[in-house]
Design an enzyme around this catalytic site. Structure first.
Site, PDB file in Angstrom:
ATOM      1  N   MET A 169      24.423  50.819  27.634  1.00  0.00           N
ATOM      2  CA  MET A 169      25.806  50.737  27.151  1.00  0.00           C
ATOM      3  C   MET A 169      25.841  49.862  25.906  1.00  0.00           C
ATOM      4  O   MET A 169      25.449  48.695  25.941  1.00  0.00           O
ATOM      5  CB  MET A 169      26.720  50.138  28.231  1.00  0.00           C
ATOM      6  CG  MET A 169      26.935  51.006  29.456  1.00  0.00           C
ATOM      7  SD  MET A 169      27.508  52.684  29.097  1.00  0.00           S
ATOM      8  CE  MET A 169      29.036  52.368  28.211  1.00  0.00           C
ATOM      9  N   HIS A 210      28.611  60.323  33.810  1.00  0.00           N
ATOM     10  CA  HIS A 210      28.449  58.866  33.809  1.00  0.00           C
ATOM     11  C   HIS A 210      29.479  58.264  34.760  1.00  0.00           C
ATOM     12  O   HIS A 210      30.668  58.255  34.459  1.00  0.00           O
ATOM     13  CB  HIS A 210      28.649  58.399  32.354  1.00  0.00           C
ATOM     14  CG  HIS A 210      28.618  56.914  32.166  1.00  0.00           C
ATOM     15  ND1 HIS A 210      29.033  56.327  30.989  1.00  0.00           N
ATOM     16  CD2 HIS A 210      28.222  55.894  32.973  1.00  0.00           C
ATOM     17  CE1 HIS A 210      28.903  55.016  31.090  1.00  0.00           C
ATOM     18  NE2 HIS A 210      28.417  54.726  32.285  1.00  0.00           N
TER      19      HIS A 210
HETATM   20  C1  DX5 Z   1      32.802  54.162  27.593  1.00  0.00           C
HETATM   21  C2  DX5 Z   1      32.240  55.533  27.890  1.00  0.00           C
HETATM   22  C3  DX5 Z   1      31.750  56.250  26.697  1.00  0.00           C
HETATM   23  C4  DX5 Z   1      32.829  56.582  25.708  1.00  0.00           C
HETATM   24  C5  DX5 Z   1      32.196  56.532  24.359  1.00  0.00           C
HETATM   25  O1  DX5 Z   1      32.985  53.474  28.771  1.00  0.00           O
HETATM   26  O2  DX5 Z   1      31.145  55.433  28.782  1.00  0.00           O
HETATM   27  O3  DX5 Z   1      31.035  57.426  27.050  1.00  0.00           O
HETATM   28  O4  DX5 Z   1      33.407  57.841  25.895  1.00  0.00           O
HETATM   29  O5  DX5 Z   1      33.188  56.675  23.431  1.00  0.00           O
HETATM   30  P1  DX5 Z   1      32.976  56.229  21.918  1.00  0.00           P
HETATM   31  O6  DX5 Z   1      31.879  57.095  21.359  1.00  0.00           O
HETATM   32  O7  DX5 Z   1      34.321  56.498  21.320  1.00  0.00           O
HETATM   33  O8  DX5 Z   1      32.605  54.775  21.908  1.00  0.00           O
HETATM   34 ZN    ZN Z   2      29.833  57.243  29.061  1.00  0.00          ZN
END
Ligand code: DX5
Ligand code: ZN
Length: 218
Positions: free
Chosen positions: A137, A66
């Site tokens: 997101m 990502h």
């Molecule tokens: C946030 C990232 C996510 C993050 C998710 O910007 O893209 O992939 O690692 O972490 P959690 O599951 O802790 O919200």
């Molecule tokens: Zn992510």
């Protein structure tokens, strides 16, 4: 059907990355989710190519990367060479999204597009058939451990409807604040891939936490 589970390595112990890669390898997880942040597109810097190279040496599942970076086109080939399987760019970071998607596929990777919480899914109507995965997101990108944004459910339902209407085979991934409290409702709304960072790696037993997410079916 159960969703694909993608533990986010952002929440792993960076001093024990090999151990945490083995944990994911030996769990019911399907993918590794790798968050690359540049300190410009998002207000945080995570890790880049050398760390992904190290992870790729130990991870034996799909590498889902990502990119939370500006101008992602500059690095498409580099990520392909590192062994990335699914490369996701942000809609908000691409001036010529269609061209970027073609460039990702030309390197033999699956092409993903991530949408910030404020970005409407309808903006993908004209590119949907070219997108292998949409990452919705469910927090503002940049940090792990944030609270899930409830509006995500309706975005998932709208996107699922658009995919059905167009006869597309695009997967829907949810990223941010995923836990056992929202996973079932997300899968029911149409989610195919669940990313989970803190919920997995901050738990007592990450292997069984992953198994718990995997057991959720629509
Ligand atoms: C946030 C990232 C996510 C993050 C998710 O910007 O893209 O992939 O690692 O972490 P959690 O599951 O802790 O919200
Ligand atoms: Zn992510």
């Amino acid at each position: 059907m159960s969703a694909l589970i993608a533990p986010s390595i952002l929440a792993a112990d960076f001093a024990n990355l090999q151990r945490d890669c083995e944990l994911v390898n030996n769990s019911e997880a399907d993918w590794f989710h790798l968050d690359v942040m540049d300190g410009v597109f998002v207000p945080n810097i995570s890790f880049g190519m050398p760390v992904i190279k190290a992870i790729a040496q130990h991870a034996n599942k799909t590498l889902d990367t990502h990119l939370m970076i500006v101008d992602p086109d500059r690095y498409i080939k580099t990520f392909a060479d590192l062994g990335v399987n699914v490369l996701t760019v942000h809609y908000e970071a691409c001036t010529h999204l269609h061209r970027t998607l073609q460039a990702i596929k030309a390197e033999g990777m699956q092409a993903g597009v991530a949408l910030n919480p404020h970005t409407n899914v309808s903006l993908l109507e004209d590119t949907l058939k070219d997108i292998d995965m949409v990452c919705i997101m469910s927090v503002n990108p940049g940090f792990g451990g944030q609270s899930f944004i409830e509006n995500t459910y309706s975005k998932v339902r709208s996107l699922k409807q658009m995919i059905t209407d167009q006869g597309a085979s695009t997967l829907i991934e949810i990223d941010g604040g995923v836990t056992n409290k929202n996973a079932a409702q997300l899968v029911e709304a149409g989610a195919d891939v669940l990313v989970a960072g803190s919920y997995v790696f901050r738990s007592e037993d990450p292997t069984s936490t992953i198994a718990g997410l995997k057991s959720i079916t629509a």
